[in-house]
Design a protein around this motif. Structure first.
Motif, mmCIF file in Angstrom:
data_model
loop_
_atom_site.group_PDB
_atom_site.id
_atom_site.type_symbol
_atom_site.label_atom_id
_atom_site.label_comp_id
_atom_site.label_asym_id
_atom_site.label_seq_id
_atom_site.Cartn_x
_atom_site.Cartn_y
_atom_site.Cartn_z
ATOM 1 N N UNK A 3 0.858 -1.187 0.000
ATOM 2 C CA UNK A 3 0.000 0.000 0.000
ATOM 3 C C UNK A 3 0.890 1.230 0.000
ATOM 4 N N UNK A 4 0.590 2.182 -0.883
ATOM 5 C CA UNK A 4 1.394 3.393 -1.012
ATOM 6 C C UNK A 4 0.461 4.595 -1.078
ATOM 7 N N UNK A 5 0.745 5.625 -0.265
ATOM 8 C CA UNK A 5 -0.081 6.825 -0.206
ATOM 9 C C UNK A 5 0.798 8.065 -0.343
ATOM 10 N N UNK A 6 0.269 9.091 -0.994
ATOM 11 C CA UNK A 6 0.953 10.386 -1.029
ATOM 12 C C UNK A 6 -0.078 11.484 -1.252
ATOM 13 N N UNK A 199 -4.651 14.677 -8.819
ATOM 14 C CA UNK A 199 -3.726 13.650 -9.292
ATOM 15 C C UNK A 199 -4.210 12.999 -10.587
ATOM 16 N N UNK A 200 -5.528 12.837 -10.723
ATOM 17 C CA UNK A 200 -6.055 12.175 -11.918
ATOM 18 C C UNK A 200 -5.876 13.030 -13.167
ATOM 19 N N UNK A 225 5.531 9.729 -7.051
ATOM 20 C CA UNK A 225 6.028 9.883 -8.414
ATOM 21 C C UNK A 225 4.965 10.404 -9.361
ATOM 22 N N UNK A 226 3.724 9.897 -9.230
ATOM 23 C CA UNK A 226 2.640 10.394 -10.076
ATOM 24 C C UNK A 226 2.385 11.870 -9.801
ATOM 25 N N UNK A 227 2.337 12.252 -8.525
ATOM 26 C CA UNK A 227 2.079 13.649 -8.179
ATOM 27 C C UNK A 227 3.198 14.544 -8.710
ATOM 28 N N UNK A 252 -2.996 10.463 -4.015
ATOM 29 C CA UNK A 252 -3.103 9.169 -4.691
ATOM 30 C C UNK A 252 -2.844 8.058 -3.679
ATOM 31 N N UNK A 253 -3.622 7.001 -3.794
ATOM 32 C CA UNK A 253 -3.449 5.815 -2.962
ATOM 33 C C UNK A 253 -3.451 4.597 -3.874
ATOM 34 N N UNK A 254 -2.495 3.689 -3.663
ATOM 35 C CA UNK A 254 -2.342 2.510 -4.512
ATOM 36 C C UNK A 254 -2.171 1.293 -3.621
ATOM 37 N N UNK A 255 -2.866 0.215 -3.962
ATOM 38 C CA UNK A 255 -2.743 -1.016 -3.185
ATOM 39 C C UNK A 255 -2.701 -2.208 -4.117
#
Length: 257
Positions: A3-6, A199-200, A225-227, A252-255
C-alpha cells in the motif's frame, strides 16, 4: 500486500483539503479512503471549522466504519459517516448553507472474497484485473454539465447536490444513495488506486496516458512519483488548463491486493 499513499497541497501556504487513509483490520482485508475537500469560492463556508476539519472528521469516520463494520454496505457507511460528522458541528455551524463544508469520496474495501467500491463526485477509482486490464470507476455527473452552466457562482451553487446537477458529501446523509457503488470478486482484482482530481489530471486533463498507464506509473514510481509528474505538467506554460486551478491539492493511494 503493498500500500502506497501520497498527498501534496496545491499551494504550500494553504492547508491541504484532501484526506487519505488506509487500514488493514485485524479480521483481514483492507480499506482505502480518499476525500477531496471542496474549496468554496471566496472561502465562504458557513462553518467555523472549515474544509480540512470536515474532511478529517468525515474521512476518519469512513475509515473506522469501513474497517470495523463489514456487515454494512459502503453507501450506508457513507450515510452514517455524514450524519456523525454533521452532528459534530450542527450546533455551531449553518449546515443548510449551500457551501457548508463538503468533499468528494472514494472508498474501496476488500476481504478474501470481494472488493467493494464507492465513488461520489469527481475523484477516480481504478481497478486492475489480473491480466492487466484497468477499469476506471467514475461518477461523471459533474462532467456532463455544460461548462457555461458552471461559470457563475449562483448557477454552480444551484446545481450542487440537486437533481440534474452533481452530488458531494456535505451534511445530508441521503446523498450516499447517489454514489456509484459496486462489488467485484477478489480473484478478478489485482490492484486498486484512488485519485483525487488533482492527481487524476495526469490522464483526464493533460492526456499523458490512459488509466492503465496511470496505474503503471503508480506501480513503478509510487504515488509521490505520479504527483511529481502532475506538478511538472502544471508548471509547463505550453500546457494550458481548460478548467480548474493551475495547482490543486493532489492525492493518490495505490494497493496491490
Amino acid at each position: 500486500m503493498r500500500i502506497d499513499l501520497a498527498s501534496a497541497p496545491g499551494n504550500p501556504e494553504r492547508p491541504n483539503e484532501d484526506w487519505l487513509s488506509a487500514a488493514m483490520p485485524a479480521m483481514g482485508g483492507g480499506v482505502l479512503v480518499a476525500l477531496d475537500g471542496v474549496t468554496p469560492p471566496g472561502g465562504e463556508v458557513g462553518c467555523t471549522h472549515g474544509v480540512p476539519w470536515f474532511a478529517a472528521r468525515l474521512g476518519g469516520r469512513l475509515t473506522e466504519l469501513s474497517g470495523s463494520r463489514r456487515d454494512m454496505p459502503l453507501d450506508r457507511i457513507l450515510a452514517e459517516a455524514i450524519r456523525g460528522t454533521a452532528d459534530a458541528h450542527r450546533d455551531t455551524c449553518d449546515l443548510s448553507h449551500v457551501r457548508t463544508p463538503q468533499a468528494t469520496v472514494v472508498v474501496v474495501r476488500w476481504d478474501e472474497a470481494y472488493v467493494e467500491h464507492l465513488v461520489l463526485s469527481d475523484s477516480v477509482l481504478l481497478l486492475e484485473a489480473p491480466g492487466g486490464g484497468v477499469t476506471a470507476v467514475l461518477d461523471d455527473r459533474l462532467d456532463r454539465i455544460p461548462r457555461e452552466l458552471l461559470r457563475t457562482r449562483a448557477s454552480a451553487d444551484a446545481l450542487r447536490n440537486a437533481e440534474g446537477g452533481f452530488f458531494t458529501a456535505a451534511a445530508d446523509p441521503a446523498v450516499a444513495a447517489r454514489a456509484v457503488t459496486g462489488r467485484s470478486p477478489r480473484a478478478r482484482v489485482r490492484a486498486v488506486a484512488a485519485l483525487t482530481d488533482g492527481a487524476s489530471r495526469w490522464t483526464d486533463t493533460f492526456g499523458e496516458g490512459d488509466w492503465a498507464q496511470c496505474l503503471a506509473v503508480l506501480r513503478k514510481e509510487g504515488a509521490q512519483g505520479l504527483i511529481a509528474r502532475v506538478r511538472t505538467l502544471e508548471s509547463d506554460p505550453a500546457r494550458p488548463l481548460t478548467r480548474g486551478k493551475r495547482h490543486d491539492d493532489a492525492s493518490a493511494a495505490y494497493a496491490e491486493l
